[in-house]
Design a protein around this motif. Structure first.
Motif, PDB file in Angstrom:
ATOM      1  N   GLY A 298      -3.783  -5.621   2.724  1.00  0.00           N
ATOM      2  CA  GLY A 298      -4.924  -6.523   2.674  1.00  0.00           C
ATOM      3  C   GLY A 298      -4.484  -7.923   2.301  1.00  0.00           C
ATOM      4  N   ILE A 299      -5.216  -8.901   2.782  1.00  0.00           N
ATOM      5  CA  ILE A 299      -4.963 -10.299   2.433  1.00  0.00           C
ATOM      6  C   ILE A 299      -6.238 -10.826   1.803  1.00  0.00           C
ATOM      7  N   ASP A 300      -6.091 -11.437   0.629  1.00  0.00           N
ATOM      8  CA  ASP A 300      -7.261 -11.970  -0.058  1.00  0.00           C
ATOM      9  C   ASP A 300      -6.885 -13.247  -0.779  1.00  0.00           C
ATOM     10  N   ARG A 301      -7.867 -14.134  -0.935  1.00  0.00           N
ATOM     11  CA  ARG A 301      -7.609 -15.397  -1.648  1.00  0.00           C
ATOM     12  C   ARG A 301      -7.465 -15.195  -3.143  1.00  0.00           C
ATOM     13  N   VAL A 302      -8.090 -14.164  -3.667  1.00  0.00           N
ATOM     14  CA  VAL A 302      -8.107 -13.911  -5.112  1.00  0.00           C
ATOM     15  C   VAL A 302      -7.235 -12.698  -5.408  1.00  0.00           C
ATOM     16  N   PRO A 303      -6.332 -12.802  -6.410  1.00  0.00           N
ATOM     17  CA  PRO A 303      -5.521 -11.625  -6.754  1.00  0.00           C
ATOM     18  C   PRO A 303      -6.403 -10.423  -7.072  1.00  0.00           C
ATOM     19  N   GLN A 304      -6.002  -9.273  -6.567  1.00  0.00           N
ATOM     20  CA  GLN A 304      -6.769  -8.037  -6.732  1.00  0.00           C
ATOM     21  C   GLN A 304      -5.969  -7.019  -7.528  1.00  0.00           C
ATOM     22  N   PRO A 305      -6.657  -6.159  -8.281  1.00  0.00           N
ATOM     23  CA  PRO A 305      -5.945  -5.090  -8.973  1.00  0.00           C
ATOM     24  C   PRO A 305      -5.371  -4.112  -7.943  1.00  0.00           C
ATOM     25  N   PRO A 306      -4.264  -3.465  -8.288  1.00  0.00           N
ATOM     26  CA  PRO A 306      -3.655  -2.524  -7.336  1.00  0.00           C
ATOM     27  C   PRO A 306      -4.594  -1.359  -7.024  1.00  0.00           C
ATOM     28  N   ARG A 307      -4.529  -0.912  -5.770  1.00  0.00           N
ATOM     29  CA  ARG A 307      -5.271   0.284  -5.358  1.00  0.00           C
ATOM     30  C   ARG A 307      -4.285   1.187  -4.632  1.00  0.00           C
ATOM     31  N   LEU A 308      -4.399   2.456  -4.871  1.00  0.00           N
ATOM     32  CA  LEU A 308      -3.500   3.439  -4.284  1.00  0.00           C
ATOM     33  C   LEU A 308      -3.536   3.351  -2.758  1.00  0.00           C
ATOM     34  N   GLY A 309      -2.364   3.202  -2.141  1.00  0.00           N
ATOM     35  CA  GLY A 309      -2.262   3.165  -0.689  1.00  0.00           C
ATOM     36  C   GLY A 309      -2.530   1.810  -0.076  1.00  0.00           C
ATOM     37  N   LEU A 310      -2.816   0.804  -0.900  1.00  0.00           N
ATOM     38  CA  LEU A 310      -3.132  -0.525  -0.384  1.00  0.00           C
ATOM     39  C   LEU A 310      -2.216  -1.556  -1.023  1.00  0.00           C
ATOM     40  N   THR A 311      -1.549  -2.314  -0.188  1.00  0.00           N
ATOM     41  CA  THR A 311      -0.762  -3.455  -0.652  1.00  0.00           C
ATOM     42  C   THR A 311      -1.616  -4.687  -0.425  1.00  0.00           C
ATOM     43  N   VAL A 312      -1.823  -5.484  -1.470  1.00  0.00           N
ATOM     44  CA  VAL A 312      -2.656  -6.681  -1.342  1.00  0.00           C
ATOM     45  C   VAL A 312      -1.778  -7.921  -1.486  1.00  0.00           C
ATOM     46  N   LEU A 313      -1.848  -8.785  -0.471  1.00  0.00           N
ATOM     47  CA  LEU A 313      -1.163 -10.069  -0.499  1.00  0.00           C
ATOM     48  C   LEU A 313      -2.199 -11.132  -0.834  1.00  0.00           C
ATOM     49  N   THR A 314      -1.848 -12.046  -1.716  1.00  0.00           N
ATOM     50  CA  THR A 314      -2.761 -13.119  -2.073  1.00  0.00           C
ATOM     51  C   THR A 314      -2.396 -14.351  -1.260  1.00  0.00           C
ATOM     52  N   ALA A 315      -3.339 -14.825  -0.445  1.00  0.00           N
ATOM     53  CA  ALA A 315      -3.106 -15.998   0.386  1.00  0.00           C
ATOM     54  C   ALA A 315      -4.444 -16.593   0.793  1.00  0.00           C
ATOM     55  N   ASP A 316      -4.441 -17.903   1.003  1.00  0.00           N
ATOM     56  CA  ASP A 316      -5.630 -18.584   1.499  1.00  0.00           C
ATOM     57  C   ASP A 316      -5.351 -18.996   2.939  1.00  0.00           C
TER      58      ASP A 316
END
Length: 63
Positions: A25-43
């Motif tokens: 996932g890509i999101d502007r706001v840092p997200q807490p970790p979720r199992l099976g999901l890698t979150v990249l922070t970017a605008d």
């Protein structure tokens, strides 16, 4: 997936992860970790705005 923390994005990533897929996932706001999901922070808005500003118009015959 962009907007992974939004209403639709959260539901779609949950469906992907529940079906055994790995999701990014890509999101502007840092997200807490979720199992099976890698979150990249970017605008992405800033990146697109910079690209558009640097773009040159197409020659008339290509437009």
């Amino acid at each position: 997936m962009t907007g992974a923390s939004g209403f639709i994005g959260r539901m779609l990533t949950r469906m992907l992860v529940d079906s055994g897929e790995k999701a990014v996932g890509i999101d502007r706001v840092p997200q807490p970790p979720r199992l099976g999901l890698t979150v990249l922070t970017a605008d992405l808005h800033d990146a697109v705005r910079r690209r558009v500003a640097a773009a040159r118009p197409l020659p008339e015959e290509m437009a």
